[in-house]
Scaffold this active site. Sequence first.
Site, PDB file in Angstrom:
ATOM      1  N   HIS A 118      39.177  28.133  30.165  1.00 38.89           N
ATOM      2  CA  HIS A 118      39.985  28.744  29.117  1.00 38.89           C
ATOM      3  C   HIS A 118      41.388  28.155  29.131  1.00 38.89           C
ATOM      4  CE1 HIS A 118      41.316  31.063  32.574  1.00 38.89           C
ATOM      5  NE2 HIS A 118      40.202  31.797  32.621  1.00 38.89           N
TER       6      HIS A 118
HETATM    7  P1  TYD Z   1      37.877  35.485  33.683  1.00 41.06           P
HETATM    8  O1  TYD Z   1      39.048  35.197  32.812  1.00 41.06           O
HETATM    9  O2  TYD Z   1      36.543  35.034  33.194  1.00 41.06           O
HETATM   10  O3  TYD Z   1      38.132  34.911  35.152  1.00 41.06           O
HETATM   11  P2  TYD Z   1      38.386  33.386  35.610  1.00 41.06           P
HETATM   12  O4  TYD Z   1      39.564  32.907  34.836  1.00 41.06           O
HETATM   13  O5  TYD Z   1      38.679  33.479  37.036  1.00 41.06           O
HETATM   14  O6  TYD Z   1      37.153  32.603  35.388  1.00 41.06           O
HETATM   15  O7  TYD Z   1      37.857  37.046  33.971  1.00 41.06           O
HETATM   16  C1  TYD Z   1      36.694  37.747  34.370  1.00 41.06           C
HETATM   17  C2  TYD Z   1      36.741  39.155  33.798  1.00 41.06           C
HETATM   18  O8  TYD Z   1      37.836  39.881  34.330  1.00 41.06           O
HETATM   19  C3  TYD Z   1      36.894  39.169  32.288  1.00 41.06           C
HETATM   20  O9  TYD Z   1      36.069  40.208  31.773  1.00 41.06           O
HETATM   21  C4  TYD Z   1      38.332  39.534  32.060  1.00 41.06           C
HETATM   22  C5  TYD Z   1      38.694  40.349  33.279  1.00 41.06           C
HETATM   23  N1  TYD Z   1      40.086  40.187  33.701  1.00 41.06           N
HETATM   24  C6  TYD Z   1      40.975  41.247  33.574  1.00 41.06           C
HETATM   25  O10 TYD Z   1      40.620  42.346  33.098  1.00 41.06           O
HETATM   26  N2  TYD Z   1      42.268  41.089  33.992  1.00 41.06           N
HETATM   27  C7  TYD Z   1      42.698  39.906  34.512  1.00 41.06           C
HETATM   28  O11 TYD Z   1      43.899  39.782  34.880  1.00 41.06           O
HETATM   29  C8  TYD Z   1      41.764  38.807  34.636  1.00 41.06           C
HETATM   30  C9  TYD Z   1      42.208  37.487  35.203  1.00 41.06           C
HETATM   31  C10 TYD Z   1      40.482  39.007  34.230  1.00 41.06           C
END
Ligand code: TYD
Length: 137
Positions: A53
């Site tokens: 992302h």
């Molecule tokens: P995600 O963005 O996919 O994690 P990464 O960047 O490590 O791959 O996040 C996983 C899940 O957690 C997604 O449903 C969003 C949630 N999330 C939050 O609620 N708050 C946060 O600060 C983060 C980073 C993720």
Amino acid sequence: MSLQDKCQVLHFGDLGDERGKLVVIEGAQAIPFEIKRVFYIYDSDSTVVRGQHANRESEFVLINVAGNSKVRVTDGKEEFIVELNKPMMGVYIPKMIWKDMYDFSADSVLLVLASEHYREDEYIRDYDEYLREVQGV
Ligand code: TYD
């Protein structure tokens, strides 16, 4: 400015002594933003790719406080890979940079410092959409 200049590898001071190591990261001093959010990723293994992302608003610093992982960053034109393998190093990721984190060691604890509170609507999770926005087309 090149992508490597934008996504700086940061080296933090080690205040350790004979009792052990100590690394301090002060918001807006050792890193270029005030810290509003902290999260950490562990129990991801070497087959997993996380991230995938870009963020319209948030800036991040990623630090492997234990173990190691790799971060691939791209701005849609250049790309480079940073291996995070020391608790006193990190990588700064400005807004609108696409990032993937992968190759996590079994003991990896990836600490993430963020400039903004979590808001899903500032995440771009589709690479084609990212390219459209970053290239302004
Ligand atoms: P995600 O963005 O996919 O994690 P990464 O960047 O490590 O791959 O996040 C996983 C899940 O957690 C997604 O449903 C969003 C949630 N999330 C939050 O609620 N708050 C946060 O600060 C983060 C980073 C993720």
